[in-house]
Design an enzyme around this catalytic site. Structure first.
Site, PDB file in Angstrom:
ATOM      1  CB  CYS A  56      -0.881   0.011   1.243  1.00 50.53           C
ATOM      2  SG  CYS A  56      -2.045  -1.354   1.339  1.00 50.53           S
ATOM      3  CD  GLU A  58      -1.882   3.820   3.637  1.00 52.03           C
ATOM      4  OE1 GLU A  58      -3.042   4.120   3.933  1.00 52.03           O
ATOM      5  OE2 GLU A  58      -1.604   3.012   2.714  1.00 52.03           O
ATOM      6  NE  ARG A  84      -9.994   5.882  -5.420  1.00 49.60           N
ATOM      7  CZ  ARG A  84      -9.274   4.921  -4.826  1.00 49.60           C
ATOM      8  NH1 ARG A  84      -9.845   4.089  -3.986  1.00 49.60           N
ATOM      9  NH2 ARG A  84      -7.991   4.820  -5.071  1.00 49.60           N
ATOM     10  CB  CYS A  90      -5.805  -1.818   4.563  1.00 50.77           C
ATOM     11  SG  CYS A  90      -4.050  -2.253   4.532  1.00 50.77           S
ATOM     12  CE1 TYR A 127       1.315 -10.782  18.941  1.00 52.07           C
ATOM     13  CE2 TYR A 127       2.316  -9.477  17.203  1.00 52.07           C
ATOM     14  CZ  TYR A 127       2.382 -10.515  18.102  1.00 52.07           C
ATOM     15  OH  TYR A 127       3.497 -11.288  18.172  1.00 52.07           O
TER      16      TYR A 127
END
Length: 142
Positions: A56, A58, A84, A90, A127
């Protein structure tokens, strides 16, 4: 607690939007990210889509920032191509951002509802993988 709209780094959002508009062409690159480094610089990147998966925007940004000598990010935002707007990270990116930069703020929302949110708020009850995060917790041994 989430930041207020006045806390939004609009220059960062504009940088990501510019890259999305000018560099994301076709299906291989559909997202752009921009990050504000601790020393105030803006670093940008685009995703690398491939049918086998791909990083991605990021995640590409993390590597790009490191290649430029920036190992800490204060704020990050991702913007989609074709106008967009801001797109939240994500789940995988949320975990990686938390592991690399546990204090980073992520710009989410759209239009006049943009807000800066600490990454931990986007991934509650997460986590903990990174050793450096464990070092910040109080010692449980007397």
């Amino acid at each position: 607690m989430a930041g207020q709209p006045s806390d939004i780094d609009h220059e960062l959002v504009q940088a990501a939007a510019h890259v999305a508009r000018t560099r994301c062409q076709g299906d291989n690159h559909t997202m752009a990210a921009a990050g504000r480094t601790e020393d105030g610089r803006i670093v940008t990147a685009v995703n690398t889509y491939h049918f086998t998966g791909g990083p991605c925007a990021e995640l590409v940004l993390i590597g790009t920032a490191a290649a430029q000598g920036a190992y800490a990010l204060r704020t990050i935002v991702a913007v989609g191509d074709r106008d967009r707007g801001v797109v939240p990270p994500c789940g995988r990116c949320r975990q990686v951002l938390l592991d690399y930069f546990p204090a980073v703020d992520v710009i989410v929302g759209n239009g006049d509802r943009l807000r800066a949110v600490p990454i931990a708020e986007l991934l509650p009850e997460s986590y903990v993988w990174a050793d450096h995060q464990l070092d910040t917790e109080p010692s449980k041994n007397p």
